[in-house]
Design an enzyme around this catalytic site. Structure first.
Site, PDB file in Angstrom:
ATOM      1  N   PRO A  17       0.834  -1.200   0.000  1.00 35.09           N
ATOM      2  CA  PRO A  17       0.000   0.000   0.000  1.00 35.09           C
ATOM      3  C   PRO A  17       0.872   1.255   0.000  1.00 35.09           C
ATOM      4  O   PRO A  17       2.005   1.227   0.472  1.00 35.09           O
ATOM      5  CB  PRO A  17      -0.777  -0.123   1.312  1.00 35.09           C
ATOM      6  CG  PRO A  17       0.093  -0.967   2.194  1.00 35.09           C
ATOM      7  CD  PRO A  17       0.800  -1.914   1.292  1.00 35.09           C
ATOM      8  N   SER A 266       7.487   4.599   9.154  1.00 32.32           N
ATOM      9  CA  SER A 266       7.556   3.592   8.099  1.00 32.32           C
ATOM     10  C   SER A 266       6.237   2.852   7.948  1.00 32.32           C
ATOM     11  O   SER A 266       5.347   2.940   8.798  1.00 32.32           O
ATOM     12  CB  SER A 266       8.680   2.601   8.407  1.00 32.32           C
ATOM     13  OG  SER A 266       8.219   1.661   9.342  1.00 32.32           O
ATOM     14  N   LYS A 267       6.151   2.120   6.839  1.00 31.69           N
ATOM     15  CA  LYS A 267       4.955   1.321   6.583  1.00 31.69           C
ATOM     16  C   LYS A 267       4.718   0.335   7.713  1.00 31.69           C
ATOM     17  O   LYS A 267       3.600   0.023   8.064  1.00 31.69           O
ATOM     18  CB  LYS A 267       5.140   0.512   5.292  1.00 31.69           C
ATOM     19  CG  LYS A 267       4.972   1.325   4.037  1.00 31.69           C
ATOM     20  CD  LYS A 267       4.962   0.412   2.835  1.00 31.69           C
ATOM     21  CE  LYS A 267       4.768   1.234   1.578  1.00 31.69           C
ATOM     22  NZ  LYS A 267       4.649   0.460   0.369  1.00 31.69           N
ATOM     23  N   ARG A 268       5.812  -0.160   8.247  1.00 33.63           N
ATOM     24  CA  ARG A 268       5.699  -1.182   9.281  1.00 33.63           C
ATOM     25  C   ARG A 268       5.086  -0.631  10.580  1.00 33.63           C
ATOM     26  O   ARG A 268       4.650  -1.379  11.421  1.00 33.63           O
ATOM     27  CB  ARG A 268       7.061  -1.814   9.562  1.00 33.63           C
ATOM     28  CG  ARG A 268       7.465  -2.825   8.516  1.00 33.63           C
ATOM     29  CD  ARG A 268       8.864  -3.326   8.753  1.00 33.63           C
ATOM     30  NE  ARG A 268       9.843  -2.243   8.720  1.00 33.63           N
ATOM     31  CZ  ARG A 268      10.339  -1.718   7.601  1.00 33.63           C
ATOM     32  NH1 ARG A 268       9.947  -2.185   6.437  1.00 33.63           N
ATOM     33  NH2 ARG A 268      11.202  -0.735   7.628  1.00 33.63           N
ATOM     34  N   ASP A 269       5.080   0.698  10.712  1.00 35.28           N
ATOM     35  CA  ASP A 269       4.490   1.255  11.925  1.00 35.28           C
ATOM     36  C   ASP A 269       2.998   0.984  11.988  1.00 35.28           C
ATOM     37  O   ASP A 269       2.402   1.010  13.060  1.00 35.28           O
ATOM     38  CB  ASP A 269       4.760   2.762  12.015  1.00 35.28           C
ATOM     39  CG  ASP A 269       6.222   3.028  12.298  1.00 35.28           C
ATOM     40  OD1 ASP A 269       6.806   2.242  13.074  1.00 35.28           O
ATOM     41  OD2 ASP A 269       6.779   3.974  11.742  1.00 35.28           O
TER      42      ASP A 269
END
Ligand code: GLU
Length: 517
Positions: A17, A266-269
């Site tokens: 995404p 980050s996206k991982r957050d």
């Protein structure tokens, strides 16, 4: 040279995404293009097939459309003169350019196996050196610089796997002028001989990106700071191709940082920090894990655009609320910051609240009605007519940050209370209360028109007749009607619910409170 038409591109890879940082990059590109009557292009950089994620491309397009960041050309927005705009569909073109570099001596074939590369890297690391494939190490590897022409030909002809690597100069300063950072220089010895073309016949990012920017006549490259280390490679590619006179201007946007500290957002957050990092909700196609999105969390797209614009840029004035149109006028590179921009979730909500307050009642009703239907269905209460819903929106809008807050702020307008705020009852209900409410109910029953001013007068008169101060009963009236100690404008709420409903609620409330006292 004649002035070129401004052409910029947003070039995401469909590897998942789109992060809000990506949306900001797209936005700044869009604003710059619009400001200069130029073109904004969406190009999908999908050359890394191994990182392809199902649905990511559609997600990127939907996100941009939701925000109103519309491209003039590109995937999802209609083709322009430079189609195709998906790199996998341009595959054949890149080979030619890679070969041009090889033939000119600016790139070379490399035949090293993954194991050989690993051995080289481990060896360099063990001796405290940077594990790079560069001007020094390439001399001891298996490539067209170390093998004879015959050997190379034989390997290529027999279909042996190879990659094409950029041949970087040794110890040379590569300079570029970044529109945000000014002059930036790199020493070529810090870089490595990046792979430009892979054994699967696909170009890598560096080659495809530069070739496409050239072919699509891109004048300005506006992208995240994480691409700054790649910029010298791109500058060298422009030089080797002989395209320096049309090399785009580069801008590397400041990073988006977590609310605290210096970490990159980050996206991982995901939702770990308590706010969405994606514009739209995303479901991972493999793990099925859902990450929340601004759209589904109740943000208005114009609020999201406004808040993203301010993450790394300011207008140089105190004004904070800008429509997309106004941003286009105000936007300039001079006011983009060099330092990373901290994401502030509270400020994000504030932006949404400002937009909510500015919305017309019709717009609010449109968003609230489906939310309301969901709740009313669950409570098997009949839907109210649209003028009632309009009036509810008007009563609660100033107290809400999101339209989704409307339900919590107004449920008692749809559902008669069955519980009454005990703290208020304990504090305010006394022996005079039943008489007061009986009398009030009688007076309200005969009231016509049933409107705020008249209701107010009746409350005051009833108090006066019984020798009670209005201050002592106002909160009780609220509790008896809504069940709650605080809420929307009391008189407005009474007018909206109407005489019959109010009288029923007062009677019901009196009975319930007296019974429980
Ligand atoms: N494909 C790169 C990305 O995913 C594009 C970087 C650039 O704009 O050059 O962000």
């Amino acid at each position: 040279m004649t002035e070129r038409r401004v052409r910029v591109r947003f070039a995401p890879s469909p590897t998942g995404p789109l992060h809000i940082g990506g949306v900001r990059t797209a936005l700044y590109n869009y604003l710059f293009a619009k400001k200069h009557d130029g073109d904004f292009i969406l190009r999908i950089e999908d050359t890394d097939q191994g990182r392809f994620v199902q649905g990511a491309e559609e997600y990127i397009i939907e996100s941009l459309k939701w925000c109103g960041i519309l491209a003039n050309e590109g995937i999802g927005f209609g083709d322009g003169a430079y189609a195709p705009y998906r790199q996998s569909e341009r595959k054949e073109m890149y080979r030619h350019y890679a070969m041009q570099l090889v033939n000119d001596g600016n790139a070379y074939y490399a035949f090293d196996t993954p194991e050989e590369l690993e051995t080289m890297r481990m060896g360099l690391t063990a001796s405290g050196k940077d594990p790079k494939y560069d001007a020094v190490t390439r001399n001891s590897m298996k490539n067209s610089l170390t093998l004879s022409q015959d050997e190379v030909k034989k390997k290529v002809d027999s279909g042996e796997h190879f990659v094409i690597r950029l041949k970087l100069p040794e110890n040379e300063t590569v300079e570029l002028t970044d529109m945000i950072r000014g002059k930036v220089s790199f020493n070529s010895s810090q870089l490595d001989d990046k792979v430009l073309f892979k054994s699967d016949g696909m170009p890598t990012y560096h080659l495809a990106n530069v070739v496409d920017d050239y072919l699509m006549k891109i004048t300005h490259v506006i992208r995240g700071e994480e691409w700054l280390p790649s910029a010298p490679l791109h500058v060298l590619l422009y030089r080797y191709f002989g395209w320096e006179d049309v090399m785009p201007n580069f801008s590397h946007l400041p990073l988006l940082l977590k609310p605290e500290g210096n970490g990159k957002l980050s996206k991982r957050d995901g939702d770990k920090l308590g706010f969405p990092v994606f514009p739209l909700q995303w479901q991972d196609p493999i793990t099925k894990e859902i990450s929340s999105g601004y759209r589904e969390s109740g943000y208005f797209p114009d609020a999201v655009v406004n808040l993203l614009a301010f993450l790394g840029w300011n207008p140089g004035t105190e004004q904070e609320i800008f429509s997309l149109e106004e941003l286009t006028q105000a936007f300039s590179f001079e006011h983009i910051h060099k330092a990373g921009a901290h994401f502030n979730p509270e400020k994000a909500k504030w932006f949404n609240q400002q937009y909510l307050h500015k919305k017309t009642i019709d717009e609010l009703v449109q968003v609230f009605t489906p939310i309301l239907s969901g709740h009313l269905k669950n409570n098997s209460i009949e839907a109210k007519d649209s003028s009632f819903i309009e009036a509810v929106c008007l009563l609660v809008k100033d107290k809400a940050t999101f339209v989704s807050d409307f339900w919590n702020l107004s449920s008692y307008l749809f559902i008669s209370p069955t519980e009454y705020d005990t703290d208020v009852i304990k504090k305010r209900w006394n022996e005079k209360s039943p008489t007061f409410f009986e009398s009030l109910n009688q007076n309200l029953k005969n009231l016509s028109p049933f409107q705020k001013t008249e209701i107010d007068q009746i409350i005051k008169q009833t108090c006066e007749t019984l020798g009670i101060k209005t201050g002592e009963v106002m909160q009780l009236i609220r509790v008896i009607i809504s069940g709650k100690g605080s809420g929307v404008d009391l008189l407005g709420m009474m007018e909206l619910l109407g005489r019959d409903e109010i009288c029923i609620r007062i009677e019901k409330g009196m009975n319930s409170i007296s019974k429980n006292k």
